[in-house]
Design an enzyme around this catalytic site. Structure first.
Site, PDB file in Angstrom:
ATOM      1  N   PRO A 128      30.796  16.902   5.836  1.00 16.13           N
ATOM      2  CA  PRO A 128      29.777  17.914   5.109  1.00 16.13           C
ATOM      3  C   PRO A 128      29.300  17.230   3.828  1.00 16.13           C
ATOM      4  CG  PRO A 128      31.780  19.007   5.154  1.00 16.13           C
ATOM      5  CD  PRO A 128      31.920  17.881   6.080  1.00 16.13           C
ATOM      6  N   ASP A 129      27.835  17.396   3.159  1.00 21.84           N
ATOM      7  CA  ASP A 129      27.944  17.302   2.049  1.00 21.84           C
ATOM      8  C   ASP A 129      28.319  18.668   1.039  1.00 21.84           C
ATOM      9  OD1 ASP A 129      25.801  19.182   2.368  1.00 21.84           O
ATOM     10  OD2 ASP A 129      23.971  17.693   1.819  1.00 21.84           O
ATOM     11  N   PHE A 130      27.972  18.611  -0.133  1.00 19.94           N
ATOM     12  CA  PHE A 130      28.487  19.941  -0.939  1.00 19.94           C
ATOM     13  C   PHE A 130      27.423  21.016  -0.789  1.00 19.94           C
ATOM     14  CE2 PHE A 130      30.668  16.137  -2.124  1.00 19.94           C
ATOM     15  CZ  PHE A 130      31.812  16.478  -2.389  1.00 19.94           C
ATOM     16  N   ARG A 131      26.252  20.643  -1.195  1.00 20.70           N
ATOM     17  CA  ARG A 131      25.175  21.695  -1.596  1.00 20.70           C
ATOM     18  C   ARG A 131      24.119  21.877  -0.641  1.00 20.70           C
ATOM     19  NH1 ARG A 131      26.803  18.548  -5.809  1.00 20.70           N
ATOM     20  NH2 ARG A 131      27.738  19.897  -7.342  1.00 20.70           N
ATOM     21  N   ASN A 149      30.911   9.322  -3.587  1.00 19.32           N
ATOM     22  CA  ASN A 149      31.763   9.709  -2.435  1.00 19.32           C
ATOM     23  C   ASN A 149      33.415   9.355  -2.448  1.00 19.32           C
ATOM     24  OD1 ASN A 149      29.411  10.804  -1.650  1.00 19.32           O
ATOM     25  ND2 ASN A 149      28.755   9.028   0.001  1.00 19.32           N
ATOM     26  N   ASP A 182      35.060   9.147   0.130  1.00 21.39           N
ATOM     27  CA  ASP A 182      35.347   9.046   1.901  1.00 21.39           C
ATOM     28  C   ASP A 182      35.812   7.745   2.091  1.00 21.39           C
ATOM     29  OD1 ASP A 182      32.852   7.757   2.136  1.00 21.39           O
ATOM     30  OD2 ASP A 182      31.970   9.628   2.812  1.00 21.39           O
ATOM     31  N   HIS A 213      33.603   8.990  -8.840  1.00 19.06           N
ATOM     32  CA  HIS A 213      34.388  10.143  -8.708  1.00 19.06           C
ATOM     33  C   HIS A 213      35.669   9.868  -8.472  1.00 19.06           C
ATOM     34  CE1 HIS A 213      30.626  12.841  -9.013  1.00 19.06           C
ATOM     35  NE2 HIS A 213      30.729  12.124 -10.103  1.00 19.06           N
TER      36      HIS A 213
END
Ligand code: OAD
Length: 272
Positions: free
Chosen positions: A33-36, A107, A109, A126
């Protein structure tokens, strides 16, 4: 859409290299999933963690007090379970055609790497799960040790703890309240004046300093946004030459591959 991507395709055919700026939207088709995004984003699904506010799960001060919330999510987010998308493999093709200058990604991931992008070209703005450190004394913990401690729920509730000082250990992903890796600033110092093509994809451009990068690209850059919604500088300070592609990242990856005559190679990479 074919007409819209024409200036991009022409620039690439002339050998102009691209700098990519990526966010969680490039990996949603991989099942992450993305965040927002409303409803489907991670921050909309965290009620079970009883957080004071959703971003707290990645906040260093909150983690210091209550590491359990992050470690509940950590098992779900830990790399290793997901396969790169069409868009990730398109990055690899850019590299093979010598059209990839750099990939700045928010990301964690590691799917860019899994698709075969050279780690030296990837700036993990990040951070990543590649290593872990104690938040108190900075002692390193190897990933295998972290994973073993996470799975031993009978000890410290599965929260990895430093053997030296008993402080909490966390993966080297950047939390709110922490600085970005030096590598991010060093690379951007070098690249910022030298961006011919800037491709921004799958990000809401909400979190700074990353969100400010597209605005810092030279006026001569060809800026491209591939996103479900128009965001950041593309909304606030749109330039005449900007290309806005309001489609999914994978749809545009396919379109670009077709327009550049790379479709068979893209399929081969995905099937390999
Ligand atoms: P966001 O969730 O904020 O934004 C994802 C963007 O991608 C949104 O604009 C979506 O509409 C769009 N999107 C989703 N799926 C898409 C698809 N298949 N194709 C095209 N667009 C799509 O994620 P980020 O911008 O990456 O930081 O979030 C930035 C940072 O906020 C993250 O790195 C994380 C988070 O808090 C930290 O944890 C430090």
């Amino acid at each position: 859409m074919e007409n819209k991507v024409r200036p991009l395709v022409d620039a690439l055919k002339l050998g102009k290299k691209a700098v990519f700026f990526l966010g969680a939207g490039v990996s949603t088709s991989c099942g992450i999933p993305d965040f927002r995004s409303p409803k489907t984003g991670l921050y909309a699904q965290l009620e079970r963690l009883k957080l004071p506010y959703p971003e707290a799960v990645f906040d260093i001060d909150y983690f210091r007090e209550s590491p359990q919330a992050f470690y509940t999510l950590c098992e779900e987010l830990y790399p290793g379970k997901f396969f790169p998308s069409k868009f990730h493999f398109l990055l690899r093709l850019f590299q093979e055609k010598d059209l990839l200058q750099k990939v700045y990604t928010q990301n964690i991931d590691t799917l860019e790497q899994l698709a075969g992008v050279d780690p030296e070209k990837i700036i993990a703005a990040h951070g990543s799960f590649a290593d872990n450190h104690c938040i108190e004394c900075q002692e390193r913990m190897a990933p295998e040790v972290l994973k073993a401690q996470m799975s031993k729920k009978s000890e410290n509730d599965g929260i990895p703890t430093c053997k030296k000082c008993q402080g909490y250990v966390k993966p080297d992903i950047v939390f709110f309240g922490e600085g970005l890796p030096v590598e991010f600033f060093d690379n951007w110092d070098e690249d910022s004046a030298n961006v011919d093509v800037a491709i921004v994809a799958g990000t809401s451009l909400t979190v700074y300093p990353f969100a400010g990068l597209p605005a810092e690209c030279p006026k001569s850059s060809l800026r491209v946004l591939i996103n479900n919604e128009i965001v950041g500088d593309f909304k606030l300070s749109r330039r005449k030459s900007d290309i806005i592609l309001k489609k999914t990242c994978d749809e545009i990856a396919l379109l670009l591959a077709l327009e550049l005559g790379w479709n068979d190679e893209l399929d081969t990479l995905i099937e390999a």
